[in-house]
Design an enzyme around this catalytic site. Structure first.
Site, PDB file in Angstrom:
ATOM      1  N   VAL A 147      28.969  19.065  69.459  1.00 54.51           N
ATOM      2  CA  VAL A 147      28.886  20.394  68.858  1.00 54.51           C
ATOM      3  C   VAL A 147      29.534  20.381  67.470  1.00 54.51           C
ATOM      4  CG1 VAL A 147      29.575  22.830  69.082  1.00 54.51           C
ATOM      5  CG2 VAL A 147      28.851  21.545  71.105  1.00 54.51           C
ATOM      6  N   CYS A 148      30.616  19.626  67.332  1.00 60.48           N
ATOM      7  CA  CYS A 148      31.389  19.612  66.072  1.00 60.48           C
ATOM      8  C   CYS A 148      30.540  19.312  64.846  1.00 60.48           C
ATOM      9  CB  CYS A 148      32.557  18.633  66.178  1.00 60.48           C
ATOM     10  SG  CYS A 148      33.696  19.007  67.527  1.00 60.48           S
TER      11      CYS A 148
END
Length: 187
Positions: A46-47
């Site tokens: 997700v980062c």
């Protein structure tokens, strides 16, 4: 206890920005709006989508006089390696702070102690070093740069227009409110 309306604590961190390693302190954030954008770790899932979203909107943040500081508990060396190997991260022009000592994550109260990682925390800091916006999301929930821009515009509006507030879903140019006895029970 909420960090809203508190002053950021002193810090010194090594960072990667524009192909160079730099040192950043709280003094570097004075007299400007800043976003501290904490995320769990480099080389994850997700980062990079969040950091790329910020990179895609970085010029808009800059037009508002806002500097972005992404922060993870990785080192500035790891940030450089990630920048060199990921197409999404290669877009980043803002400062990538390393926090291997965990000091920043503890200062902003986002450290997951047992993991040594930071929660997804977003902090908007005004030119006086005072935290105006705090948002913490669970690890699997990515954030949206456009929504962050909207919130910053609201914070900047309120800061420059004493006595006015921005209602829900306020957008730049929309009507604001002036809290008063006359408004009580009429909204």
């Amino acid at each position: 206890m909420s960090l809203i309306n508190t002053t950021i604590k002193p810090f010194k961190a090594e960072a990667y920005k524009g192909g160079k390693f730099i040192t950043v302190t709280e003094a570097d954030t004075k007299d400007m709006w800043s976003v501290f954008f904490f995320y769990p770790a480099d080389f994850t899932f997700v980062c990079p989508t969040e950091l790329e979203d910020l990179a895609d909107h970085y010029a808009e943040f800059q037009k508002l006089g806002v500097e972005i500081y992404s922060v993870s508990t990785d080192t500035h060396f790891a940030h450089k390696a990630w920048h060199d190997t990921s197409a999404a991260i290669k877009k980043i022009q803002y400062t990538m702070l390393g926090d291997p000592t965990l000091r920043l994550s503890r200062n902003f109260e986002v450290l997951i102690e047992e993991a040594g990682l930071a929660d997804r925390g977003t902090f908007v800091v005004d030119p006086n070093g005072v935290i105006q916006i705090v948002e913490i999301t669970a690890g699997g929930i990515g954030r949206d740069a456009k929504e962050l821009l909207r919130k910053i515009k609201a914070a900047q509006y309120v800061a420059s227009h004493p006595g006015e507030v921005c209602p829900a879903a306020w957008k730049e140019g929309a009507k604001t409110l002036a809290p008063s006895l006359d408004l009580v029970g009429k909204i």
